[in-house]
Design an enzyme around this catalytic site. Structure first.
Site, PDB file in Angstrom:
ATOM      1  CD  GLU A 177      -2.955   1.268   2.179  1.00 14.30           C
ATOM      2  OE1 GLU A 177      -3.838   2.137   2.077  1.00 14.30           O
ATOM      3  OE2 GLU A 177      -2.985   0.369   3.028  1.00 14.30           O
TER       4      GLU A 177
ATOM      5  CB  CYS B  14      -7.249   2.947   3.705  1.00 18.46           C
ATOM      6  SG  CYS B  14      -7.701   1.943   5.144  1.00 18.46           S
TER       7      CYS B  14
ATOM      8  CG  ASN C 110      -8.997  -2.251   1.878  1.00 17.75           C
ATOM      9  OD1 ASN C 110      -8.279  -3.217   2.107  1.00 17.75           O
ATOM     10  ND2 ASN C 110      -8.978  -1.165   2.641  1.00 17.75           N
ATOM     11  CD  GLU C 111      -9.247  -2.654   6.965  1.00 18.65           C
ATOM     12  OE1 GLU C 111      -8.433  -3.337   7.610  1.00 18.65           O
ATOM     13  OE2 GLU C 111      -9.404  -1.427   7.142  1.00 18.65           O
TER      14      GLU C 111
END
Length: 615
Positions: A6, A201, A332-333
């Site tokens: 990331e 994120c 994502n999440e």
């Protein structure tokens, strides 16, 4: 085991992406951030930022430089990413897009240290009004971690400049627009099974406008998009207001990196939801089609033929062969019913056109609780391919959960332990350390992942990189500065497991039960049928030296010699560092085998890999 990348902690720009110039195309919210006017004596020139708006698409700004003198006493400088790491004897390649409007201006390119001492120089002389790329190279005469790039203007005139760039020649595989070779080598040394990218994120963005859009990251670098990094002001304790994404490292380069290090590519795409911790924006279901189309087009970009629209773009970028994409992450999440509603639309569309693509689905932010329970139940009803579980927890949690997957449904979805790391203090605390206690607990947990490899298909520590002067989140697997990098104790554990995967899991028992905490032991075992090796991974998490007697059943013959590789420290707070990067690193010793019995002493707080030949 694989790698999770990331762009956090200056992981891309200022990290693995080898560009040395910050804000090279003046697209930061503050257009001259990173740049400083240099002027001696009376005013001898000026800089003026121009914005072409939509006329130039992705890159709208450039600077107009007006020089009133031929002395060279006027110019501007770039500070780089916490300085520029320059190495003696290495070649550096400068390029710029330029348009000479009037006069006869030359650009004197110099690298200096903080005292003004010159480290290398060259001259670029733009010619003509049409925009053109100009290149020049020079060799550095000294090593300097905090170099500055100075551009002095010689001769009166007016010149427009854009995409001012400086790269070391020594990138990974010497590629222009390439990556730091030392950082890629650390990844390659792990022999990861997959590379997940680009996050994290940043896939979601603080708002949907700030989400990661892969189509803006391919093609010529001067035509690519530009975006604020969502970690820019995320943590008040680590504000990083100069953190942006140039997308010089884009989806083509991510696929290429995965191929280079022998890893399966695993891209993650936005599912129509921004970060739920920030704005929680969602795209209405009736407006989701462009997001779904992005996913379909990405698969075509990765795998399509030269006759397809997006496959042709991959070929034009220099990769005729498909990237052989097999997996794709949707979201994502993300959590809640809004995620499931959108995921179902993605899944139906992707499976209809590409039924062989395996989809990775989010189980939220935590390994338990209401969010997790809801998503886990819904994803299993959907017969999801792969469920992505995340856990940032205290070291004790990892010890206590080494049996987490022992009773998972063997016929259900596969599990991706997509983000995990033991937190020495608390989740997202700036005081977290990559100490031995954390790495030891992760190793104990990883024996449970390996023992349950029929359920846990993939696992990756997160985050991957952190710049010593530009981080937002700790702990991290690999720490870097402008010249050096080192693997943490956690990296050493990951590498030990990843490079000794084996081909078949075999049981390792103590008192007829899996070894998960009895007397401080945690263990797993695999066969490597290709190398004819039995590999035991045994963690002694106790503070006592323990003698272990292994009796091997089921093999006809075991060699008389073997090896034991040990990672350990008597100090649970021990870390690796730039000053002592190998404080915790593997030590290999020979061991004897008597028949089918091996006796070894397992040192306190140790991770042990025992390797035996068989026939």
């Amino acid at each position: 085991m694989g790698d999770f990348f990331e762009d956090i902690n200056l992981g891309a720009d200022g990290g693995i992406y080898a560009e040395l110039v910050k804000n090279r195309s003046f697209e930061f919210d503050t257009p001259l951030m990173g740049w400083q006017l240099l002027q001696k004596g009376e005013e001898s020139g000026s800089l003026l930022v121009h914005n072409r708006g939509e006329l130039n698409g992705a890159k709208s700004r450039f600077i107009r430089v007006t020089s009133k003198t031929s002395t060279g006493n006027f110019g501007f400088s770039n500070e780089g990413f916490r300085g520029m790491g320059i190495k003696k004897g290495q070649q550096y390649n400068f390029f710029v897009l330029a348009s000479q409007l009037s006069g006869n201006v030359s650009l004197v390119i110099e690298l200096t240290n903080g005292k003004g001492d010159k480290l290398g120089s060259t001259i670029v002389t733009p010619g003509g009004k049409p925009w053109k790329k100009y290149n020049a190279s020079f060799t550095a005469t000294a090593t300097e971690p905090k170099a500055i790039l100075n551009i002095s203007i010689k001769g009166p005139g007016v010149v427009d400049l854009d995409m001012i760039s400086l790269f070391p020649q020594d990138t990974w595989k010497n590629r222009p627009n390439g990556m730091r070779a030392d950082l890629v080598q650390l990844l390659a040394d792990m022999k990861p099974g997959f590379l997940r990218f680009p996050g994290g994120c940043i896939v979601e963005g603080r708002t949907l406008e700030e989400r990661f859009q892969w189509k803006k990251t391919i093609g010529p670098i001067e035509d690519r998009g530009f975006l604020i990094n969502r970690w820019n002001t995320e943590f008040k304790h680590r504000l990083t207001t100069d953190y942006y994404q140039s997308f010089g490292l884009g989806f083509y380069e991510y696929f290429q990196l995965a191929e280079d290090i022998g890893a399966e590519p695993l891209p993650i795409l936005n599912c129509g939801m921004a970060c739920q911790f920030n704005t929680a924006e969602v795209v209405p279901l009736e407006s989701l089609d462009p997001y779904v189309q992005d996913a379909l087009d990405l698969i075509e970009f990765a795998n399509g033929s030269a006759d397809s629209k997006w496959g042709k773009k991959r070929v034009e970028m220099g990769h005729p062969a498909p990237f052989n994409l097999k997996m794709l992450g949707v979201g994502n999440e993300n959590w809640g019913a809004q995620y499931i509603d959108r995921l179902k639309i993605f899944t139906q569309a992707i499976k209809a056109k590409y039924p062989a693509i395996q989809l990775v689905n989010s189980s939220g932010t935590d390994p338990n609780g209401e969010r997790f329970d809801y998503l886990n139940g819904e994803l299993r009803k959907m017969n999801a391919d792969i469920i992505d579980e995340h856990y940032y927890r205290a070291p004790q949690w990892f010890l206590d959960n080494a049996q987490r997957y022992d009773n998972y449904d063997r016929q259900g979805p596969k599990i991706f332990a997509g983000e995990y790391a033991a937190q020495s203090v608390a989740i997202a605390s700036p005081d977290n350390k990559n100490n031995w206690q954390c790495a030891l607990s992760e190793a104990a947990f990883m024996t449970g992942l390996e023992r349950n490899a029929d359920v846990v298909a993939m696992a990756s520590y997160a985050p991957l990189f952190a710049h010593a002067e530009g981080w937002q989140w700790t702990p991290d697997l690999i720490w870097v500065d402008n010249l050096k990098a080192y693997g943490t104790p956690n990296y050493q554990v990951q590498k030990l497991f990843s490079t000794n995967k084996g081909t078949n899991v075999v049981p390792i028992l103590r008192n007829n039960a899996s070894v998960t905490g009895q007397a401080g032991y945690y263990a797993s075992a695999v066969l490597d049928k290709n190398k004819k090796e039995l590999i035991l991974k045994v963690v002694n998490a106790s503070d006592k030296m323990q003698d272990a007697d292994f009796v091997i059943d089921g093999l006809s013959k075991v060699g008389a010699k073997g090896t034991i590789t040990v990672l350990r420290s008597d100090k649970l707070d021990q870390v690796n560092s730039f000053e002592n990067p190998t404080a915790i690193s593997p030590v290999v010793k020979d061991i004897n085998v008597k028949g089918k019995s091996v006796k070894v002493g397992l040192q306190p707080y140790s991770v042990n890999l025992i390797k035996l030949k068989f026939s």
